[in-house]
Scaffold this motif. Structure first.
Motif, short mmCIF file in Angstrom:
data_model
loop_
_atom_site.label_atom_id
_atom_site.label_comp_id
_atom_site.label_asym_id
_atom_site.label_seq_id
_atom_site.Cartn_x
_atom_site.Cartn_y
_atom_site.Cartn_z
N HIS A 13 0.88 -1.28 -0.02
CA HIS A 13 0.00 0.16 -0.18
C HIS A 13 0.88 1.17 -0.15
CE1 HIS A 13 -2.86 -2.91 2.35
NE2 HIS A 13 -3.43 -2.48 1.06
N ALA A 14 1.79 1.20 0.80
CA ALA A 14 2.99 2.37 0.97
C ALA A 14 3.45 2.68 -0.43
CB ALA A 14 3.95 2.04 1.94
N PHE A 15 3.86 1.78 -1.12
CA PHE A 15 4.46 1.93 -2.25
C PHE A 15 3.54 2.60 -3.41
CE2 PHE A 15 5.08 0.32 -6.92
CZ PHE A 15 6.24 0.90 -7.16
N SER A 16 2.43 1.99 -3.51
CA SER A 16 1.22 2.73 -4.31
C SER A 16 0.95 3.95 -4.13
CB SER A 16 -0.01 1.65 -4.34
OG SER A 16 -1.03 1.94 -5.29
N ALA A 17 0.80 4.27 -2.69
CA ALA A 17 0.17 5.51 -2.53
C ALA A 17 1.57 6.61 -2.51
CB ALA A 17 0.00 5.72 -0.65
N ILE A 18 2.85 6.24 -2.14
CA ILE A 18 3.82 7.18 -2.32
C ILE A 18 4.11 7.53 -3.84
CG2 ILE A 18 6.35 7.36 -2.22
CD1 ILE A 18 6.10 5.78 0.43
N VAL A 62 4.85 -5.09 -4.74
CA VAL A 62 5.64 -5.42 -3.69
C VAL A 62 5.39 -6.88 -3.17
CG1 VAL A 62 6.67 -4.73 -1.33
CG2 VAL A 62 5.92 -2.99 -3.15
N ARG A 63 6.42 -7.91 -3.15
CA ARG A 63 6.28 -9.03 -2.99
C ARG A 63 7.17 -9.45 -1.60
NH1 ARG A 63 3.68 -11.42 -6.98
NH2 ARG A 63 3.71 -10.04 -9.02
N ARG A 90 2.50 -11.83 -3.47
CA ARG A 90 1.98 -10.48 -3.02
C ARG A 90 1.59 -10.21 -1.76
NH1 ARG A 90 -2.66 -8.28 -2.41
NH2 ARG A 90 -3.39 -6.14 -3.41
N LEU A 91 2.28 -9.03 -1.26
CA LEU A 91 1.53 -8.79 0.13
C LEU A 91 0.10 -8.57 0.04
CD1 LEU A 91 4.44 -6.31 1.19
CD2 LEU A 91 4.54 -8.93 1.46
N ILE A 148 11.13 3.36 4.56
CA ILE A 148 9.92 2.63 4.17
C ILE A 148 10.10 2.97 2.36
CG2 ILE A 148 7.37 2.76 3.54
CD1 ILE A 148 8.39 1.65 6.35
N ARG A 149 10.64 3.95 2.00
CA ARG A 149 10.72 4.29 0.76
C ARG A 149 11.81 3.37 0.09
NH1 ARG A 149 9.27 9.06 -2.13
NH2 ARG A 149 7.87 10.22 -1.02
N LYS A 150 13.00 3.07 0.81
CA LYS A 150 14.09 2.20 0.40
C LYS A 150 13.48 0.57 0.39
CE LYS A 150 17.75 5.10 2.33
NZ LYS A 150 19.06 5.24 3.20
N MET A 151 12.76 0.63 1.32
CA MET A 151 12.48 -1.21 1.46
C MET A 151 11.45 -1.20 0.18
SD MET A 151 10.95 -1.39 5.41
CE MET A 151 12.10 -0.98 6.70
N VAL A 152 10.64 -0.46 -0.39
CA VAL A 152 9.84 -0.60 -1.39
C VAL A 152 10.57 -0.19 -2.87
CG1 VAL A 152 7.83 -0.40 -0.18
CG2 VAL A 152 8.65 1.56 -1.13
N GLY A 153 11.72 0.14 -2.83
CA GLY A 153 12.48 0.48 -4.08
C GLY A 153 12.27 1.77 -4.58
N LEU A 154 11.93 2.92 -3.80
CA LEU A 154 11.89 4.20 -4.18
C LEU A 154 12.76 5.13 -3.77
CD1 LEU A 154 7.77 4.54 -3.93
CD2 LEU A 154 9.02 4.50 -5.77
#
Length: 280
Positions: A20-25, A244-245, A251-252, A274-280
């Motif tokens: 969710h964080a990845f999609s929102a960011i 994000v998997r 998939r989470l 969090i950004r680093k964890m999701v690859g941003l």
């Protein structure tokens, strides 16, 4: 050229996780980079599972991540009446029929589908029923082949800007009939409008120009584009991003509480982490 307007539209039925964080960011950053707008919408038509505490937690997590949104939060549960004119419009086109099949199956169909969630094409058990036979508790299904028949001379197209599916896509009537079928549009008695219709209508109502969401929803986009075309509503661009998997490649999901944003916060993580964890 219209301003870039997108949204993040979670269901308040559990905690936000890294996906969710990845999609929102991503949606937020795309809007801000373009000088556009980022909206927050709670897709809470599942009245049994949606909880005020999850709604509040989502807002807290998004704020902690440094995200800001433009205008008030739209909550679907507070405007269920707004979908009625569109249901009536589809009914007048003779594109709906009542369905009394398994309530569990119908309820499962009300939410957005997810990767790994099997989508069973409805066999058409109630397809012969006219609207005059509708009884309390019956769902309404879209008569897909009849809908596609109406659009045979103007099969809709949509633009995809995500990397995996980039390009123009035209609706393939044979494919969506074989793979998606007559989806649930609404359930009577609980005033619940299903994801496919409510989300598409709200995108139009909020003047969304670009829908940013996970690639697991790409295959269902043709249904929403078909509904928008039938209702003479604008079709946005779509951007289906990677998922994000976990370590096994799965998939989470909301059941993955170990990856909940609130848990990372409690353990001392920062928004940058969090950004680093999701690859941003």
């Amino acid at each position: 050229m219209a301003d870039f307007i997108t949204r993040f539209a979670p269901s308040p039925t559990g905690p936000l996780h890294l996906g969710h964080a990845f999609s929102a960011i991503l949606a937020h950053d795309m809007a801000r980079a373009d000088g556009g707008k980022f909206l927050l919408r709670m897709e809470d038509t599942d009245l049994q599972r949606s909880k005020p505490e999850w709604d509040a937690q989502i807002i807290e997590d998004l704020s902690w991540l440094g995200l800001t949104w433009d205008g008030p939060i739209l909550r679907q549960s507070q405007q269920l009446f707004s979908y009625d004119p569109y249901l009536e419009q589809l009914a007048k086109l003779d594109l709906l029929y009542p369905c009394s099949c398994s309530r569990a199956d119908i309820r499962a169909a009300l939410a957005a589908p997810q990767e790994g969630q099997e989508h069973e094409v409805y066999p058409g058990t109630c397809k012969h029923r006219p609207m005059t036979t509708r009884e309390p508790g019956d769902a309404l299904r879209l008569h897909l082949d009849r809908a596609l028949g109406l659009l045979k001379n103007q099969l809709p197209r949509f633009q995809e800007t995500g990397e995996k599916f980039f390009g123009h896509h035209q609706i393939d009537p044979n494919r969506i009939q074989a793979e998606i079928g007559d989806v649930v549009i609404s359930r009577k008695g609980e005033d619940i409008v299903a994801y496919f219709l409510a989300s598409a209508i709200d995108d139009a109502a909020q003047s969304i120009t670009d829908v940013v969401r996970g690639e697991d929803l790409f295959d269902f986009t043709p249904i929403q584009v078909t509904l928008l075309t039938l209702l003479n509503l604008p079709i946005p661009n779509y951007h289906h991003h990677r998922l994000v998997r976990d370590e096994s490649g799965k998939r989470l999901a909301k059941r993955d509480d170990a990856r909940a944003i609130a848990k990372y916060r409690a353990e001392g993580a920062t928004p940058a982490d969090i950004r680093k964890m999701v690859g941003l």
